[in-house]
Scaffold this active site. Structure first.
Site, short mmCIF file in Angstrom:
data_model
loop_
_atom_site.label_atom_id
_atom_site.label_comp_id
_atom_site.label_asym_id
_atom_site.label_seq_id
_atom_site.Cartn_x
_atom_site.Cartn_y
_atom_site.Cartn_z
N ARG A 1 0.82 -1.21 0.00
CA ARG A 1 0.00 0.00 0.00
C ARG A 1 0.86 1.27 0.00
O ARG A 1 0.35 2.36 -0.27
CB ARG A 1 -0.95 -0.02 1.21
N TYR B 1 -14.91 19.87 -14.15
CA TYR B 1 -15.49 18.57 -14.52
C TYR B 1 -16.55 18.14 -13.51
O TYR B 1 -16.38 18.26 -12.30
CB TYR B 1 -14.36 17.54 -14.60
N ASP C 1 -6.42 21.01 -12.67
CA ASP C 1 -6.71 19.76 -13.37
C ASP C 1 -6.19 19.92 -14.79
O ASP C 1 -6.72 20.70 -15.58
CB ASP C 1 -8.22 19.51 -13.36
N LYS D 1 -8.03 9.09 -19.05
CA LYS D 1 -8.25 9.69 -20.36
C LYS D 1 -6.96 9.68 -21.19
O LYS D 1 -6.52 8.62 -21.63
CB LYS D 1 -8.84 11.07 -20.17
#
Length: 232
Positions: free
Chosen positions: A39, A88, A161, A186
């Site tokens: 982790r 977004y 972003d 994306k």
């Protein structure tokens, strides 16, 4: 056998990775290694993080999704998340969810206010102003350098972003931003077969906080997904 005992292998820097890094499926590591548990880090993540970090000019951390990356960004300081109204829809959903469930303080700022940074009088020390430039889907762009200065004058941080522009076309950290976020699902992945996110920061203290948040929250990317993003 003598020829093999005399063979001198070249020294390779730890940070360098080949064009196709191995997919490390280790969840735990041997005692004494720099990583104990999966982790906290993974060599396949690190290959991707090195690549994106060098492209953006900072220290990168990979996450399980763009939403996870956005959430981690909101936890880097103790202040509010102040988010652009044209960001977004998933980012706005996250902000609304955090407010509804008392996870954080969030507020919205208009496009008009972002056009005139001097009007951002509501920003306070410790706040994070989050915007998307160009935005998805309207492709609205902002003056990142001016907004970064306005944030810093008030003791706030600017998060951008950069999903649409990608680090090939824009590097917000070089314009003064403190945090860069990507939905790697994306363009970084590029094949519509991966959910992933990236956060990149320039400040060492923010980087330490970023990795701490990821490890504690557990919003880690899978090694196969990290490899597919690296390929993309």
């Amino acid at each position: 056998m003598e020829i093999f005992t005399k063979l001198q292998l070249p020294v390779v820097e730890d940070r360098l990775h080949g064009p196709n890094p191995a997919v490390s499926l280790n969840a735990t590591y041997y005692e004494g290694q720099r990583v104990v548990y999966g982790r906290h880090s993974n060599s396949t993540w690190e290959a991707l993080e090195t690549l994106i970090g060098e492209l953006e000019g900072g220290t990168a951390a990979a996450f399980a999704s763009g939403q996870a990356a956005m959430f981690a960004s909101s936890l880097l300081t103790a202040g509010r998340l102040v988010i652009s109204e044209d960001t977004y829809v998933g980012s706005r959903d996250l902000a609304d969810f955090m407010v509804k469930n008392h996870l954080a303080q969030c507020s919205y700022v208009t496009e008009a206010s972002l056009r005139t940074p001097t009007e951002l009088t509501g920003l306070k020390e410790g706040d994070v102003l989050m915007l998307e430039s160009p935005s998805n889907p309207l492709l609205v762009t902002y003056d990142i350098a001016k907004l970064a200065q306005a944030c810093h004058d008030r003791g706030a941080l600017l998060a951008v972003d950069n999903t649409v522009a990608t680090p090939i076309l824009q590097n917000p950290l070089s314009l003064g931003a403190d945090i860069v976020v990507h939905s790697a699902t994306k363009f970084i992945s590029g094949h519509s077969d991966v959910l992933a996110g990236m956060v990149v920061v320039a400040d060492e203290a923010l980087a330490e906080r970023l990795f701490e948040v990821r490890a504690v929250v557990g919003s880690v990317i899978g090694p196969v997904e990290a490899y597919l993003c690296y390929r993309g």
